[in-house]
Design a protein around this motif. Structure first.
Motif, mmCIF file in Angstrom:
data_model
loop_
_atom_site.group_PDB
_atom_site.id
_atom_site.type_symbol
_atom_site.label_atom_id
_atom_site.label_comp_id
_atom_site.label_asym_id
_atom_site.label_seq_id
_atom_site.Cartn_x
_atom_site.Cartn_y
_atom_site.Cartn_z
ATOM 1 N N UNK A 126 -7.691 12.015 1.661
ATOM 2 C CA UNK A 126 -7.279 12.470 0.193
ATOM 3 C C UNK A 126 -6.233 11.688 0.413
ATOM 4 N N UNK A 127 -4.971 12.198 1.507
ATOM 5 C CA UNK A 127 -3.340 11.887 1.634
ATOM 6 C C UNK A 127 -3.674 10.074 0.954
ATOM 7 N N UNK A 128 -4.713 9.633 1.824
ATOM 8 C CA UNK A 128 -4.434 7.947 1.883
ATOM 9 C C UNK A 128 -5.151 6.882 0.373
ATOM 10 N N UNK A 129 -5.006 7.777 -0.506
ATOM 11 C CA UNK A 129 -5.668 7.741 -1.690
ATOM 12 C C UNK A 129 -4.777 7.324 -2.771
ATOM 13 N N UNK A 130 -3.606 8.145 -2.532
ATOM 14 C CA UNK A 130 -2.821 8.037 -4.191
ATOM 15 C C UNK A 130 -2.395 6.614 -4.601
ATOM 16 N N UNK A 131 -1.117 6.605 -3.268
ATOM 17 C CA UNK A 131 -0.500 4.777 -4.175
ATOM 18 C C UNK A 131 -1.373 3.919 -3.840
ATOM 19 N N UNK A 132 -2.032 3.936 -2.233
ATOM 20 C CA UNK A 132 -2.876 2.161 -2.642
ATOM 21 C C UNK A 132 -4.171 2.330 -3.192
ATOM 22 N N UNK A 133 -4.574 3.593 -3.518
ATOM 23 C CA UNK A 133 -6.026 3.701 -4.207
ATOM 24 C C UNK A 133 -5.469 3.645 -6.419
ATOM 25 N N UNK A 134 -4.358 3.707 -6.363
ATOM 26 C CA UNK A 134 -4.133 3.474 -7.642
ATOM 27 C C UNK A 134 -3.536 2.090 -7.714
#
Length: 330
Positions: A126-134
């Motif tokens: 979950x921590x890997x999702x925010x900036x990279x995913x957005x």
């Protein structure tokens, strides 16, 4: 609480594990006990104050935000009186943006910048999702306007953004060509890429294939070369973070600035992408993850006191997918 702090720009050696006060949430904020945090190219840019032009906003001689890190996953510890959606004990993830502070045992942030963590993801994932995913979601769906049947080229497909972008482009119905190094070919192919180009052997910008959308996540090609692989009305999305080459005045910003200058005169669309924290985007990513359609790939994890080593690894271009920091228990 323990946190990774920095009092001057410089290499990873300027990062120190220190004791700092636990933050107190404002009326519309939540206090989160951090379980994991993720590294991004943004983190080493902020650490080094690179490119130097960025220091005009980050702080001239030292970063204004003393604690490094943006992306986190954890559990809500306390909430301000105006918080309505989240409660203590909720598992959440989010992006602190330019406020930074994720490489710490606790963080405070506005409720609107946190989303409920997908039940099928670990805190690391979950921590890997925010900036990279957005970044990937905005670049492909919002800016690139990818539709079923489109041909999409992703330059930098094995990185933190790239591995998510390959999956999202396929979810949007595109045929995906991914550019990466030899050792990452099988990884990128396993994520769904239809065609994989090994840049150590072939120059994708010299080929004859044309793409509706090119998502550039590296910043290592000229604007002319990138436009050459677009269709006449295609879209080039510039989001290259670059790599550290000993410091520069503008870094990959030069490519972005040039793109902005010529964009009004082109039939092709050239768009600069700036990903900003957004609950709506986080919830969209969470929905994909809960459906089993989007899975963050973790390269390796480091403990909090080894953040400097983690950034060295990320800076050296050895990392593929995401590098994360273990801070607290699941």
């Amino acid at each position: 609480m323990k946190a990774i702090v920095q009092d001057r720009y410089g290499p990873p050696e300027t990062l120190t594990l220190a004791d700092v006060d636990v933050p107190t949430p404002a009326a519309d904020e939540v206090l989160v006990r951090v379980q994991a945090a993720a590294l991004n190219a943004y983190d080493w840019h902020a650490m080094r104050g690179d490119p130097r032009l960025a220091r005009l906003t980050m702080g001239r001689s030292a970063p204004r935000a003393r604690i490094r890190g943006r992306d986190f996953a954890g559990r809500v510890e306390a909430v301000g009186p105006r918080v309505r959606r989240l409660r203590p004990g909720d598992a959440v993830f989010g992006d602190l943006g330019d406020a930074n502070g994720a490489f710490a045992e606790y963080v405070c942030l506005p409720e609107e910048l946190a989303a409920t963590r997908p039940a099928n993801l670990t805190a690391h994932q979950a921590s890997a999702l925010p900036l990279a995913g957005v970044t990937a979601l905005m670049g492909l769906r919002d800016v690139g306007r990818v539709e079923p049947g489109h041909h999409v080229l992703i330059n930098g497909a094995s990185g933190g953004v790239g591995t998510l972008a390959v999956q999202l482009a396929k979810l949007l119905g595109a045929t995906v060509t991914a550019v990466c190094s030899t050792r990452n070919v099988e990884l990128v192919r396993s994520l769904g890429a239809d065609h994989v180009v090994d840049y150590t052997r072939d120059d994708v910008t010299r080929g004859t294939d044309r793409h509706d959308v090119v998502l550039d996540l590296v910043g290592n090609r000229t604007l002319t070369a990138l436009r050459r692989v677009l269709t006449p009305t295609g879209t080039l999305v510039l989001s290259g973070g670059g790599t550290y080459r000993g410091g520069s005045l503008v870094g990959p910003v030069w490519l972005i600035a040039r793109g902005q200058l010529v964009a009004p005169f082109l039939r092709q669309r050239v768009v600069t992408l700036t990903a900003t924290p957004s609950r709506a985007h986080l919830e969209a990513l969470a929905a994909y993850a809960e459906a089993g359609d989007l899975t963050p790939v973790i390269d390796r994890a480091y403990p909090l006191h080894e953040v400097a080593d983690a950034i060295r690894y990320l800076e050296g271009e050895h990392a593929r997918s995401k590098v994360v920091i273990t801070i607290g228990p699941e």
